[in-house]
Design a protein around this motif. Structure first.
Motif, PDB file in Angstrom:
ATOM      1  N   GLY A  88      40.665 -44.610  14.157  1.00  0.00           N
ATOM      2  CA  GLY A  88      39.280 -44.526  14.618  1.00  0.00           C
ATOM      3  C   GLY A  88      38.414 -43.808  13.593  1.00  0.00           C
ATOM      4  N   THR A  89      37.168 -43.645  13.933  1.00  0.00           N
ATOM      5  CA  THR A  89      36.243 -42.924  13.044  1.00  0.00           C
ATOM      6  C   THR A  89      36.697 -41.475  12.915  1.00  0.00           C
ATOM      7  N   PRO A  90      36.741 -40.967  11.693  1.00  0.00           N
ATOM      8  CA  PRO A  90      37.203 -39.581  11.497  1.00  0.00           C
ATOM      9  C   PRO A  90      36.459 -38.595  12.393  1.00  0.00           C
ATOM     10  N   TYR A  91      37.222 -37.667  12.923  1.00  0.00           N
ATOM     11  CA  TYR A  91      36.677 -36.620  13.779  1.00  0.00           C
ATOM     12  C   TYR A  91      37.533 -35.370  13.609  1.00  0.00           C
ATOM     13  N   PRO A  92      36.942 -34.187  13.556  1.00  0.00           N
ATOM     14  CA  PRO A  92      35.517 -33.836  13.674  1.00  0.00           C
ATOM     15  C   PRO A  92      34.724 -34.145  12.399  1.00  0.00           C
ATOM     16  N   ASN A 121      41.256 -34.573  10.539  1.00  0.00           N
ATOM     17  CA  ASN A 121      40.911 -35.852  11.170  1.00  0.00           C
ATOM     18  C   ASN A 121      41.957 -36.165  12.232  1.00  0.00           C
ATOM     19  N   ILE A 122      41.529 -36.136  13.491  1.00  0.00           N
ATOM     20  CA  ILE A 122      42.469 -36.386  14.587  1.00  0.00           C
ATOM     21  C   ILE A 122      42.609 -37.872  14.891  1.00  0.00           C
ATOM     22  N   ASN A 123      41.793 -38.699  14.228  1.00  0.00           N
ATOM     23  CA  ASN A 123      41.823 -40.141  14.507  1.00  0.00           C
ATOM     24  C   ASN A 123      42.496 -40.956  13.404  1.00  0.00           C
ATOM     25  N   GLY A 124      43.117 -40.277  12.455  1.00  0.00           N
ATOM     26  CA  GLY A 124      43.776 -41.009  11.381  1.00  0.00           C
ATOM     27  C   GLY A 124      43.931 -40.137  10.152  1.00  0.00           C
ATOM     28  N   PRO A 125      44.431 -40.708   9.067  1.00  0.00           N
ATOM     29  CA  PRO A 125      44.628 -39.928   7.846  1.00  0.00           C
ATOM     30  C   PRO A 125      43.308 -39.685   7.114  1.00  0.00           C
ATOM     31  N   VAL A 126      43.312 -38.672   6.277  1.00  0.00           N
ATOM     32  CA  VAL A 126      42.187 -38.432   5.370  1.00  0.00           C
ATOM     33  C   VAL A 126      42.588 -39.027   4.030  1.00  0.00           C
ATOM     34  N   SER A 127      42.019 -40.176   3.707  1.00  0.00           N
ATOM     35  CA  SER A 127      42.431 -40.908   2.506  1.00  0.00           C
ATOM     36  C   SER A 127      41.626 -40.506   1.272  1.00  0.00           C
ATOM     37  N   MET A 128      40.313 -40.353   1.425  1.00  0.00           N
ATOM     38  CA  MET A 128      39.444 -40.043   0.288  1.00  0.00           C
ATOM     39  C   MET A 128      38.311 -39.123   0.747  1.00  0.00           C
ATOM     40  N   TYR A 129      37.755 -38.430  -0.234  1.00  0.00           N
ATOM     41  CA  TYR A 129      36.572 -37.599  -0.008  1.00  0.00           C
ATOM     42  C   TYR A 129      35.424 -38.154  -0.853  1.00  0.00           C
ATOM     43  N   ARG A 130      34.266 -38.297  -0.242  1.00  0.00           N
ATOM     44  CA  ARG A 130      33.091 -38.766  -0.968  1.00  0.00           C
ATOM     45  C   ARG A 130      32.056 -37.643  -1.078  1.00  0.00           C
ATOM     46  N   VAL A 131      31.479 -37.529  -2.270  1.00  0.00           N
ATOM     47  CA  VAL A 131      30.429 -36.531  -2.509  1.00  0.00           C
ATOM     48  C   VAL A 131      29.103 -37.275  -2.631  1.00  0.00           C
ATOM     49  N   SER A 171      38.888 -42.690   5.943  1.00  0.00           N
ATOM     50  CA  SER A 171      40.208 -42.832   6.562  1.00  0.00           C
ATOM     51  C   SER A 171      40.603 -44.302   6.486  1.00  0.00           C
ATOM     52  N   GLU A 172      41.758 -44.576   5.898  1.00  0.00           N
ATOM     53  CA  GLU A 172      42.164 -45.968   5.674  1.00  0.00           C
ATOM     54  C   GLU A 172      43.642 -46.141   6.021  1.00  0.00           C
ATOM     55  N   LYS A 173      43.908 -47.239   6.763  1.00  0.00           N
ATOM     56  CA  LYS A 173      45.293 -47.559   7.125  1.00  0.00           C
ATOM     57  C   LYS A 173      45.365 -49.022   7.537  1.00  0.00           C
ATOM     58  N   ASN A 174      46.366 -49.716   7.003  1.00  0.00           N
ATOM     59  CA  ASN A 174      46.578 -51.133   7.321  1.00  0.00           C
ATOM     60  C   ASN A 174      45.309 -51.952   7.077  1.00  0.00           C
ATOM     61  N   ASN A 175      44.704 -51.717   5.920  1.00  0.00           N
ATOM     62  CA  ASN A 175      43.503 -52.451   5.503  1.00  0.00           C
ATOM     63  C   ASN A 175      42.296 -52.214   6.415  1.00  0.00           C
ATOM     64  N   VAL A 176      42.367 -51.187   7.211  1.00  0.00           N
ATOM     65  CA  VAL A 176      41.230 -50.792   8.050  1.00  0.00           C
ATOM     66  C   VAL A 176      40.653 -49.494   7.483  1.00  0.00           C
ATOM     67  N   LYS A 206      37.642 -46.527   7.843  1.00  0.00           N
ATOM     68  CA  LYS A 206      36.615 -45.855   8.637  1.00  0.00           C
ATOM     69  C   LYS A 206      36.063 -44.688   7.814  1.00  0.00           C
ATOM     70  N   ILE A 207      34.749 -44.526   7.889  1.00  0.00           N
ATOM     71  CA  ILE A 207      34.096 -43.476   7.097  1.00  0.00           C
ATOM     72  C   ILE A 207      33.201 -42.637   8.003  1.00  0.00           C
ATOM     73  N   LYS A 208      33.239 -41.355   7.776  1.00  0.00           N
ATOM     74  CA  LYS A 208      32.372 -40.426   8.514  1.00  0.00           C
ATOM     75  C   LYS A 208      31.690 -39.492   7.522  1.00  0.00           C
ATOM     76  N   TYR A 209      30.352 -39.400   7.634  1.00  0.00           N
ATOM     77  CA  TYR A 209      29.586 -38.516   6.752  1.00  0.00           C
ATOM     78  C   TYR A 209      29.131 -37.279   7.524  1.00  0.00           C
ATOM     79  N   ALA A 210      29.019 -36.197   6.799  1.00  0.00           N
ATOM     80  CA  ALA A 210      28.605 -34.937   7.425  1.00  0.00           C
ATOM     81  C   ALA A 210      27.187 -35.059   7.965  1.00  0.00           C
TER      82      ALA A 210
END
Length: 219
Positions: free
Chosen positions: A5-9, A33-43, A117-122, A124-128
């Motif tokens: 899912g969408t990263p949270y919090p 991230n309780i909804n999946g892995p943290v794959s990358m950080y964007r600045v 957050s990325e897994k199985n070609n899915v 999801k991105i969350k911005y502050a």
């Protein structure tokens, strides 16, 4: 199959440690991230002078922002291993397809964090939702026009000369007044007494011996 899912919090704020010229040293905190892995950080860099926030659908790299006239862009996409050390924004290096362009010097800037957050070609991105606002030219002295400097100096000199002239005029008037008082005290007052004139008695006064007893003669 697990669907992410969408990263949270929300991603935390970027910690600004130092900024000089067109570069800034920051610390990117580890994000949960309780909804999946943290794959990358964007600045993300946003020029606050023109934009108070950014539209996620229009968010791209520096070149895309320049071509479309957007005042915000993704300056880097980092692996979780990359954030173990402090990161320099504006070092002119490309990170995962995002050019880390040098920062402008004269505009208010906001920097914020995004989590991928990325897994199985899915993906999801969350911005502050909150951003850290900085002024990048805090350590850069602003250039002042020579004409402004000359005008300010001329005004200052004019004011000083005016004050000196007023002071000299006051001193001169006091000296003239004192000189008049001194001359007045040294002069003698004129005598207005009238001369004494003796009046001669021209009338005839008979001596006592020569007086005639007219009464006896009448007898």
């Amino acid at each position: 199959e697990t669907v992410i899912g969408t990263p949270y919090p929300n991603p935390p704020d970027i910690e600004i440690k130092e900024h000089r010229g067109d570069r800034m040293l920051v610390h990117i905190p580890v994000t949960k991230n309780i909804n999946g892995p943290v794959s990358m950080y964007r600045v993300i860099v946003s020029i606050e002078l023109y934009q108070s926030s950014f539209i996620i659908d229009n968010l791209g790299n520096f070149t895309y922002a320049e071509e479309h006239g957007l005042p915000y862009y993704i300056t880097a996409e980092l692996d979780p291993e990359d954030i173990k050390n402090d990161f320099i924004i504006g070092d002119r290096v490309t990170y995962n397809g995002f050019y880390n362009a040098p920062l402008p010097l004269t505009n208010d800037i906001e920097v914020s964090l995004g989590v991928v957050s990325e897994k199985n070609n899915v993906r999801k991105i969350k911005y502050a939702e909150s951003t850290n606002k900085i002024i990048l030219n805090i350590n850069e002295p602003e250039e002042v026009s020579p004409m402004v400097v000359a005008l300010g100096a001329a005004i200052a000199i004019g004011v000083v000369l005016l004050l000196i002239g007023i002071g000299l005029l006051i001193i001169l008037r006091k000296k003239i007044h004192l000189a008049r008082l001194q001359r007045g005290s040294q002069s003698m007052p004129l005598s207005l007494s009238e001369p004494c004139v003796e009046i001669e008695n021209s009338g005839f006064i008979q001596d006592e011996d020569e007086r005639v007893d007219y009464y006896s003669n009448l007898k």
